[in-house]
Motif scaffolding. Structure first.
Motif, PDB file in Angstrom:
ATOM      1  N   LEU A  71       0.873  -1.173   0.000  1.00  0.00           N
ATOM      2  CA  LEU A  71       0.000   0.000   0.000  1.00  0.00           C
ATOM      3  C   LEU A  71       0.906   1.217   0.000  1.00  0.00           C
ATOM      4  N   SER A  72       0.925   1.952  -1.105  1.00  0.00           N
ATOM      5  CA  SER A  72       1.803   3.115  -1.222  1.00  0.00           C
ATOM      6  C   SER A  72       0.979   4.372  -1.400  1.00  0.00           C
ATOM      7  N   PHE A  73       1.263   5.376  -0.574  1.00  0.00           N
ATOM      8  CA  PHE A  73       0.629   6.686  -0.727  1.00  0.00           C
ATOM      9  C   PHE A  73       1.613   7.566  -1.494  1.00  0.00           C
ATOM     10  N   LEU A  74       1.362   7.746  -2.777  1.00  0.00           N
ATOM     11  CA  LEU A  74       2.305   8.452  -3.635  1.00  0.00           C
ATOM     12  C   LEU A  74       2.113   9.961  -3.603  1.00  0.00           C
ATOM     13  N   LYS A  75       0.870  10.408  -3.526  1.00  0.00           N
ATOM     14  CA  LYS A  75       0.517  11.824  -3.494  1.00  0.00           C
ATOM     15  C   LYS A  75      -0.770  11.956  -2.701  1.00  0.00           C
ATOM     16  N   PRO A  76      -1.056  13.142  -2.174  1.00  0.00           N
ATOM     17  CA  PRO A  76      -2.297  13.305  -1.418  1.00  0.00           C
ATOM     18  C   PRO A  76      -3.511  13.504  -2.325  1.00  0.00           C
ATOM     19  N   ALA A  77      -4.663  13.241  -1.758  1.00  0.00           N
ATOM     20  CA  ALA A  77      -5.945  13.631  -2.363  1.00  0.00           C
ATOM     21  C   ALA A  77      -6.487  14.726  -1.448  1.00  0.00           C
ATOM     22  N   ASN A  78      -6.942  15.799  -2.020  1.00  0.00           N
ATOM     23  CA  ASN A  78      -7.360  16.973  -1.252  1.00  0.00           C
ATOM     24  C   ASN A  78      -8.868  17.204  -1.336  1.00  0.00           C
ATOM     25  N   LEU A  79      -9.343  18.070  -0.465  1.00  0.00           N
ATOM     26  CA  LEU A  79     -10.752  18.458  -0.455  1.00  0.00           C
ATOM     27  C   LEU A  79     -11.200  18.836  -1.858  1.00  0.00           C
ATOM     28  N   ASN A  80     -12.338  18.306  -2.283  1.00  0.00           N
ATOM     29  CA  ASN A  80     -12.988  18.580  -3.568  1.00  0.00           C
ATOM     30  C   ASN A  80     -12.369  17.850  -4.756  1.00  0.00           C
ATOM     31  N   ASP A  81     -11.315  17.058  -4.525  1.00  0.00           N
ATOM     32  CA  ASP A  81     -10.766  16.252  -5.611  1.00  0.00           C
ATOM     33  C   ASP A  81     -11.752  15.140  -5.965  1.00  0.00           C
ATOM     34  N   ILE A  82     -11.695  14.689  -7.192  1.00  0.00           N
ATOM     35  CA  ILE A  82     -12.426  13.500  -7.626  1.00  0.00           C
ATOM     36  C   ILE A  82     -11.459  12.330  -7.491  1.00  0.00           C
ATOM     37  N   VAL A  83     -11.857  11.318  -6.729  1.00  0.00           N
ATOM     38  CA  VAL A  83     -11.008  10.150  -6.478  1.00  0.00           C
ATOM     39  C   VAL A  83     -11.646   8.951  -7.161  1.00  0.00           C
ATOM     40  N   THR A  84     -10.873   8.286  -8.020  1.00  0.00           N
ATOM     41  CA  THR A  84     -11.345   7.099  -8.731  1.00  0.00           C
ATOM     42  C   THR A  84     -10.474   5.919  -8.348  1.00  0.00           C
ATOM     43  N   LEU A  85     -11.118   4.864  -7.861  1.00  0.00           N
ATOM     44  CA  LEU A  85     -10.418   3.629  -7.499  1.00  0.00           C
ATOM     45  C   LEU A  85     -10.739   2.585  -8.557  1.00  0.00           C
ATOM     46  N   CYS A  86      -9.696   1.991  -9.127  1.00  0.00           N
ATOM     47  CA  CYS A  86      -9.853   0.987 -10.179  1.00  0.00           C
ATOM     48  C   CYS A  86      -9.263  -0.327  -9.693  1.00  0.00           C
ATOM     49  N   GLY A  87     -10.092  -1.369  -9.631  1.00  0.00           N
ATOM     50  CA  GLY A  87      -9.643  -2.657  -9.122  1.00  0.00           C
ATOM     51  C   GLY A  87      -9.708  -3.736 -10.178  1.00  0.00           C
ATOM     52  N   ARG A  88      -8.737  -4.652 -10.115  1.00  0.00           N
ATOM     53  CA  ARG A  88      -8.702  -5.781 -11.053  1.00  0.00           C
ATOM     54  C   ARG A  88      -7.996  -6.956 -10.409  1.00  0.00           C
ATOM     55  N   VAL A  89      -8.340  -8.158 -10.853  1.00  0.00           N
ATOM     56  CA  VAL A  89      -7.647  -9.365 -10.414  1.00  0.00           C
ATOM     57  C   VAL A  89      -6.313  -9.420 -11.144  1.00  0.00           C
ATOM     58  N   THR A  90      -5.235  -9.665 -10.388  1.00  0.00           N
ATOM     59  CA  THR A  90      -3.927  -9.795 -11.016  1.00  0.00           C
ATOM     60  C   THR A  90      -3.381 -11.218 -10.944  1.00  0.00           C
ATOM     61  N   TYR A  91      -3.838 -11.970  -9.932  1.00  0.00           N
ATOM     62  CA  TYR A  91      -3.350 -13.340  -9.766  1.00  0.00           C
ATOM     63  C   TYR A  91      -4.420 -14.155  -9.051  1.00  0.00           C
ATOM     64  N   VAL A  92      -4.517 -15.438  -9.428  1.00  0.00           N
ATOM     65  CA  VAL A  92      -5.465 -16.351  -8.784  1.00  0.00           C
ATOM     66  C   VAL A  92      -4.714 -17.611  -8.378  1.00  0.00           C
ATOM     67  N   GLY A  93      -4.905 -18.011  -7.120  1.00  0.00           N
ATOM     68  CA  GLY A  93      -4.363 -19.279  -6.628  1.00  0.00           C
ATOM     69  C   GLY A  93      -5.492 -20.293  -6.565  1.00  0.00           C
ATOM     70  N   ASN A  94      -5.495 -21.142  -5.543  1.00  0.00           N
ATOM     71  CA  ASN A  94      -6.570 -22.125  -5.384  1.00  0.00           C
ATOM     72  C   ASN A  94      -7.809 -21.504  -4.759  1.00  0.00           C
ATOM     73  N   THR A  95      -7.631 -20.846  -3.613  1.00  0.00           N
ATOM     74  CA  THR A  95      -8.762 -20.240  -2.898  1.00  0.00           C
ATOM     75  C   THR A  95      -8.593 -18.731  -2.752  1.00  0.00           C
ATOM     76  N   SER A  96      -7.442 -18.225  -3.148  1.00  0.00           N
ATOM     77  CA  SER A  96      -7.165 -16.800  -2.969  1.00  0.00           C
ATOM     78  C   SER A  96      -6.985 -16.090  -4.300  1.00  0.00           C
ATOM     79  N   MET A  97      -7.150 -14.792  -4.227  1.00  0.00           N
ATOM     80  CA  MET A  97      -6.990 -13.931  -5.386  1.00  0.00           C
ATOM     81  C   MET A  97      -6.199 -12.708  -4.968  1.00  0.00           C
ATOM     82  N   GLU A  98      -5.268 -12.276  -5.811  1.00  0.00           N
ATOM     83  CA  GLU A  98      -4.605 -11.007  -5.567  1.00  0.00           C
ATOM     84  C   GLU A  98      -5.343  -9.948  -6.374  1.00  0.00           C
ATOM     85  N   ILE A  99      -5.678  -8.858  -5.700  1.00  0.00           N
ATOM     86  CA  ILE A  99      -6.402  -7.761  -6.327  1.00  0.00           C
ATOM     87  C   ILE A  99      -5.520  -6.520  -6.271  1.00  0.00           C
TER      88      ILE A  99
END
Length: 159
Positions: A64-92
């Protein structure tokens, strides 16, 4: 029950958008890191549930890396995807971008997180998840990197 079907990365891809409101910020008018972590966890859970078609739980936050801040009134978009799948687990992977009104909607990456999610059966026990059908070179590279991260976690479980 053994799940042998395959799913693509696009089948579970998830996007969530927020405007940073006054209740979301600290005294410096920057988004609380803990709130962003909550949003990241929710996006990762949605991605994992879409992939597994089951309830999931967060097993680990690998990076988990905080590269830059998000400030009041900014639009924040979170984009998630599967990157790896094991037997019962998934890396997102969840990437967080910020748009600032004065920047003409240019998006800047402010955070990248990798979470391990585990699929649960009806009894709350880990259960198999669908394989991941890789369709692009980037998806293959993400999968191989996820595989390396998993091996590193096995070698050094304390992080």
């Amino acid at each position: 029950m053994i799940r042998s079907e395959m799913k693509t990365v696009d089948q579970s891809r998830t996007e969530q958008v927020h405007i940073v409101m006054p209740g979301d910020v600290n005294s410096s008018f920057r988004l609380f890191g803990g709130l962003l972590m909550q949003w990241i966890d929710v996006v990762a859970a949605v991605v994992a549930r879409r992939h597994a078609d089951r309830e999931v739980l967060t097993a680990a936050v690998d990076h988990l890396s905080f590269l830059k801040p998000a400030n009041l009134n900014d639009i924040v978009t979170l984009c998630g995807r599967v990157t790896y799948v094991g037997n019962t687990s998934m890396e997102i992977c969840v990437e967080t971008f910020v748009e600032r009104p004065e920047r003409n909607k240019n998006r800047a990456l402010v955070n990248r997180a990798y979470l391990t999610m585990v699929a649960l059966d009806e009894d709350g026990k880990p259960t198999r998840v669908p394989r991941l059908k890789l369709e692009t070179e980037q998806e293959t590279a993400d999968f191989e990197a996820g595989q390396r991260r998993k091996e590193n976690r096995k070698r050094d479980p304390e992080g």
